[in-house]
Design an enzyme around this catalytic site. Structure first.
Site, PDB file in Angstrom:
ATOM      1  N   ASP A  61       0.456  15.664 -50.558  1.00  0.00           N
ATOM      2  CA  ASP A  61       0.876  16.811 -49.759  1.00  0.00           C
ATOM      3  C   ASP A  61       0.906  18.130 -50.539  1.00  0.00           C
ATOM      4  OD1 ASP A  61       1.752  18.302 -47.695  1.00  0.00           O
ATOM      5  OD2 ASP A  61       3.779  17.510 -47.627  1.00  0.00           O
ATOM      6  N   GLU A  81       4.497  12.088 -39.109  1.00  0.00           N
ATOM      7  CA  GLU A  81       5.830  12.689 -39.229  1.00  0.00           C
ATOM      8  C   GLU A  81       6.518  12.838 -37.871  1.00  0.00           C
ATOM      9  OE1 GLU A  81       5.126  16.292 -41.542  1.00  0.00           O
ATOM     10  OE2 GLU A  81       5.403  15.150 -43.378  1.00  0.00           O
ATOM     11  N   GLU A  97       4.457  26.447 -50.105  1.00  0.00           N
ATOM     12  CA  GLU A  97       5.566  25.524 -49.839  1.00  0.00           C
ATOM     13  C   GLU A  97       6.033  24.840 -51.117  1.00  0.00           C
ATOM     14  OE1 GLU A  97       4.605  22.419 -47.030  1.00  0.00           O
ATOM     15  OE2 GLU A  97       6.473  21.337 -47.414  1.00  0.00           O
ATOM     16  N   TRP A 146      10.270   9.719 -48.985  1.00  0.00           N
ATOM     17  CA  TRP A 146      10.697  11.115 -49.011  1.00  0.00           C
ATOM     18  C   TRP A 146      11.617  11.379 -50.209  1.00  0.00           C
ATOM     19  CZ3 TRP A 146      11.833  12.205 -43.066  1.00  0.00           C
ATOM     20  CH2 TRP A 146      10.598  12.337 -42.409  1.00  0.00           C
TER      21      TRP A 146
END
Ligand code: GCW
Length: 661
Positions: A342, A269, A370, A521
């Site tokens: 993730d 990232e 998250e 993404w």
């Protein structure tokens, strides 16, 4: 007169603030304990700061028999473990070192607090992992990446001179559940973390944590030699770079002699890393391992790597790390997120577990929510943690669970460790939601003993945090134990993943597809809905990510008939009219799952409303208002996802499902 009024007010309010029910005490509540045993009822030899804490806890809170605390050389093999034995007149806690005694003391205090028998004890405890570590994603400016409990606990501006009392409270809370290590700063690390003035601040925290058995680690930025040291580059094979790390490391150990080591996010990232110089992850990790070695430090090197490429993101970490197996120094441990993408509400376990045969591996979980409704949603995570830990990788034959691959019981791992990304901030109740405290607690307890059941953990936590009244514990326990599955149902059931709103990851955005944005993404990349069906084909006809799993899992996952339904859309692109095991079509099942998630949250609201008699008003209201948000959000998720997917399925919403509005 005015003064009198002020005094009167203070006098009246003091008891209230003293018994503040704002959640600040976490699970360490001893409501009826006025005083513990007197000091002469504690037998111990020697002087040591950790021992002093253990004794203070006893004289403040322990109301049982006389206690003897003994360190015994012959128990060194238990590492942080301990033995507790009781007879009619005393309890003996023995351990190889003082940390073990402190853990033993917290053990008996837990027994007292949960009203368990303390008279017939014969307990031997040895932690599942040597390094039980919290990873804080805290930045030097006080913000916390993916933190939902206010700003960072670490007041870098005030340190090293001004010391918040919460540093010690934090250390105590961790010690009470066996957490023995912390990474203070974000894996997206600022090179400034290694500046001498910051290291002076870190030293102060390390000194506060040490007596509680806690070691400090730091996340480091791979470009530090260039950015901070003004070298020509940060190439790990450059002698100047190696020397810079060597000097920096000696500087750290001069200040903090028991410093734990480095955590590194490299070439991930946008973070710098060895690949910037044509070197491998192993080259980078080994350079740091070499300089840490003489001091006994370790490198935790993260495997969370992926880049915009044609290759399925779920496959990339495996592809990058497998060729490096056997190339890492023995004080390197590869830190692997529980799933291959993730921290999603549900993922299969990461296929790297077990695949690296000559490398120590550790699991990284996310305690901060998250992808699970931030600190608004009540989602108890022990079932998620355990789902990964109990997954059988088949790497060394049947029974090679992730837990056994990482805890050293199957392989001769040099280091064993487990990490959790902390959900802690400066909020009075530490975690933003009282029930999120349970996730901090659960991580610690499972890091200590991964064989504990979720139910055992909930029982302990509820009794310690609220009350042991069964009328409270039983219904709330059911709510907590089902809460993770409920969240999966209203967010992304049946193996759906990463259909979150771009960037903040709170609400739904399955339609997300920004023109020119990174495809990996974009939510549409993950669900691949079209008129034929929905789901990511990771079988041989698709990305073939199934091939990264050991036999028989590659076949089990790869075959639509045998793939567990809760991972179906992770591995398969499934026709809308596909018949599920319960006879429903896939579309109906999807509607049903979203709907049942919503219904469950409403059920939780009803359960909680009935708990009013058993909970103080402050915490009752806090939880009630959070559940209200969760319930609205669940409807938002259901409506957004069903209406969006319906544009592809073109099938009606079944009659018994609440209409989207
Ligand atoms: O989950 C993602 C987060 C990033 C995080 C990254 C990582 C610290 O969205 O905020 O960065 O993972 O784990 O490195």
């Amino acid at each position: 007169m005015n003064n009198f009024r002020t005094y009167l007010l203070i006098f009246l309010l003091f008891p209230l603030s003293f018994f503040a029910e704002d959640g600040s005490q976490l699970w360490l509540r001893f409501p009826n304990v006025k005083k513990g045993i007197s000091a002469d009822k504690i037998i111990s030899k020697g002087k040591n700061p950790t021992l002093e804490i253990a004794k203070k806890e006893l004289t403040t809170y322990w109301q049982g028999q006389m206690i003897e605390l003994r360190t015994e050389k012959s128990l060194k093999h238990l590492k942080d473990g301990y033995i507790i034995k009781s007879n009619s007149d005393k309890i003996i806690i023995s351990a190889g070192k003082e940390n073990g005694l402190l853990y033993g003391v917290y053990h008996i205090l837990r027994l007292q607090q949960t009203k368990s028998d303390v008279n017939h004890l014969n307990i031997t405890e040895k932690p599942s992992y040597d390094v039980r570590i919290l990873n804080h994603w805290d930045n030097l400016d006080g913000s916390v990446e993916r933190g939902y409990a206010g700003k960072s606990l670490w007041k870098w501006e005030d340190l090293p001179n001004k010391i918040s009392p919460r540093y010690e409270e934090y250390a105590r809370a961790n010690a009470s559940i066996g957490i023995n290590s912390v990474v203070l700063n974000n894996v997206n690390a600022s090179p400034n973390m290694l500046r001498t003035d910051y290291l002076q601040k870190v030293k102060v925290l390390a000194n506060i944590f040490r007596p509680y058995g806690i070691k400090v680690y730091l996340s480091v930025n791979f470009s530090s030699p260039k950015v901070l040291g003004r070298l020509e580059n940060s190439d790990p094979l450059n002698k100047n770079v190696q020397n810079w790390w060597k000097d920096k490391t000696s500087e750290i150990y001069k200040l903090i002699p028991d410093f734990g080591g480095f955590l590194v996010k490299a070439n991930s990232e946008g973070q710098p890393g060895p690949q910037d110089y044509g070197r491998t992850h192993a080259d980078g990790a080994n350079m740091m391992a070499d300089v840490l070695k003489p001091f006994g430090g370790i490198v935790m090197w993260r495997a969370f790597v992926y880049s915009p490429s044609k290759e399925d993101r779920a496959k990339q970490a495996y592809l990058e790390f497998l060729p490096l197996d056997g190339k890492f120094k023995d004080n390197v441990i590869v830190q692997i997120k529980n799933g291959p993408i993730d921290f999603q509400p549900r993922e299969p376990f990461n296929p790297l577990f077990g695949a690296l045969k000559k490398t120590s591996e550790m699991a990284e979980f996310q305690i901060t929510q998250e992808y699970l409704g931030f600190s608004n949603h009540l989602v108890f995570l022990a079932p998620l943690f355990k789902e990964t830990l109990e997954s059988d990788t088949y790497a060394d034959g049947k029974g090679s669970t992730v837990a056994k691959i990482t805890d050293g019981s199957l392989r001769n791992n040099k280091i064993t460790a487990i990490a959790g990304v902390a959900n802690i901030g400066e909020d009075t109740n530490w975690t933003g939601n009282i029930f999120a405290q349970a996730n901090w607690y659960a991580f610690g307890r499972l890091a200590w003993n991964h064989e504990l059941s979720s139910e055992q953990i909930v029982n302990e936590w509820l009794k310690m945090t609220f009350t042991d009244n069964q009328k409270f514990v039983n219904p709330v326990k059911e709510m907590m134990l089902s809460s993770r599955e409920t969240a999966v149902d209203y967010m992304m059931p049946l193996g759906l993943h990463h259909i979150f709103a771009f960037d903040h990851h709170y609400g739904p955005e399955p339609w997300g597809n920004i023109q020119g944005g990174r495809p990996d993404w974009m939510p549409v990349y993950y669900h691949k809905a079209d008129e034929n069906g929905v789901g990511f084909d990771r079988t041989k006809s698709g990305s073939n990510a199934v091939s990264q799993y050991f036999s028989p899992l590659n076949n089990t996952f790869g075959n639509i008939e045998t793939c567990p339904e809760n991972l179906l859309l992770w591995f398969h692109h499934v026709p809308w009219s596909y018949q599920m095991k319960d006879g429903k079509t896939l579309w109906e099942e999807l509607c049903f799952k979203y709907d049942s998630g919503v219904k469950n949250v409403r059920e939780y609201q009803k359960i909680w409303d009935k708990m009013e008699p058993y909970v103080d008003a402050e915490r009752f209201k806090q939880v009630q208002s959070k559940l209200k948000i969760q319930s609205k959000d669940a409807v938002w998720w259901k409506d957004a996802c069903l209406l969006y997917f319906q544009t592809f399925s073109k099938m009606p919403i079944p009659y018994n499902i609440e209409r989207p509005v």
